[in-house]
Design an enzyme around this catalytic site. Structure first.
Site, PDB file in Angstrom:
ATOM      1  N   ASP A  67      44.214  38.839   5.337  1.00  0.00           N
ATOM      2  CA  ASP A  67      42.805  38.443   5.392  1.00  0.00           C
ATOM      3  C   ASP A  67      42.314  38.087   3.987  1.00  0.00           C
ATOM      4  O   ASP A  67      42.781  38.658   2.991  1.00  0.00           O
ATOM      5  CB  ASP A  67      41.944  39.598   5.921  1.00  0.00           C
ATOM      6  CG  ASP A  67      42.329  40.002   7.338  1.00  0.00           C
ATOM      7  OD1 ASP A  67      42.973  39.196   8.028  1.00  0.00           O
ATOM      8  OD2 ASP A  67      41.988  41.135   7.729  1.00  0.00           O
ATOM      9  N   ARG A  68      41.373  37.190   3.927  1.00  0.00           N
ATOM     10  CA  ARG A  68      40.894  36.705   2.627  1.00  0.00           C
ATOM     11  C   ARG A  68      40.430  37.822   1.677  1.00  0.00           C
ATOM     12  O   ARG A  68      40.759  37.807   0.495  1.00  0.00           O
ATOM     13  CB  ARG A  68      39.769  35.684   2.838  1.00  0.00           C
ATOM     14  CG  ARG A  68      39.370  34.996   1.545  1.00  0.00           C
ATOM     15  CD  ARG A  68      38.582  33.732   1.786  1.00  0.00           C
ATOM     16  NE  ARG A  68      38.557  32.945   0.558  1.00  0.00           N
ATOM     17  CZ  ARG A  68      38.170  31.682   0.492  1.00  0.00           C
ATOM     18  NH1 ARG A  68      37.784  31.065   1.577  1.00  0.00           N
ATOM     19  NH2 ARG A  68      38.180  31.033  -0.647  1.00  0.00           N
TER      20      ARG A  68
END
Length: 230
Positions: A67-68
């Site tokens: 995830d970012r």
């Protein structure tokens, strides 16, 4: 905001002819999306092209994603020979993934196995952890242990058995221990740089070509809270 990786500051943890492993920063996105921001995969291609003076296009296969706002280990394939083998390795759960997370609320149990049924809501870009199976849900399993407790926070080590969308974030939130900075999953405020305190700490797998065992540990982000954990 978080500092993004570029070809000059890329944190390479391991590299040979077939694979490259990097330590992802919180602002990096692994593959391109609707934001249009330069993905980490393109940064790694640029790094390889520059380092080896490669003409034309550089081959790079994305094996898995983070995830970012998450930091830590991301593995890429540098050859078309390595990619399907690595994909199979991850699909067959033969790659051991260990994460570290910092939470404010200590889980009731010092160590536990969490089993949920995850249902993804694409519109919200969020996954919900259910105790029982619901339509269109996927089984999610992880094991955690509390490594240490600081004054206000607790460090957990998580071994991931399945790789569902937002799995760790959602499962920890469901037991009342959302990850620090993770506003989406119930933490009370975000981190200033947009990160969350979730780090892909260790990856163990068999080299897709040489068949040797590879074990990689990603250094933690520079941050006073992470510093207090080691």
């Amino acid at each position: 905001m978080a500092l993004h990786s570029n070809k000059n500051n890329l944190q390479v943890l391991f590299e040979d002819n077939h694979i490259i492993v990097v330590n992802k920063r919180a602002g990096d996105i692994v593959q391109g999306d609707k934001t249009g921001d330069t993905p980490l995969s393109e940064v790694v291609k640029e790094y390889i092209k520059d380092k080896y003076n490669k003409p034309g296009n550089v081959y790079l296969g994305v094996v898995h994603r983070l995830d970012r706002p998450t930091t830590g280990i991301v593995l890429f394939a540098k050859t078309s020979k390595a990619l399907p083998r690595l994909n199979k390795l991850f699909k067959d759960k033969d790659a051991k993934k260990t994460y570290w997370a910092i939470v404010k609320n200590k889980p009731e149990k010092t160590t536990d196995k969490l089993v949920h049924w995850m249902k993804r809501n694409p519109k919200q870009n969020k996954s919900y952890a259910h105790k029982n199976e619901v339509p269109d849900s996927k089984k999610a399993i992880l094991e955690y242990q509390v490594l240490q407790s600081l004054n206000n926070y607790h460090l957990l080590e998580i071994d991931l058995e399945t790789g569902r969308h937002h799995q760790i974030r959602s499962q920890l939130s469901s037991i009342g221990s959302p990850i620090k900075g993770d506003l989406k999953y119930g933490f009370d405020r975000s981190n200033k740089d947009g990160s969350i305190h979730l780090h892909a700490r260790k990856l163990e797998f068999e080299h897709p070509v040489k068949k040797e065992k590879i074990s990689i540990i990603a250094p933690l982000p520079k941050d006073s809270l992470w510093d207090a954990c080691v």
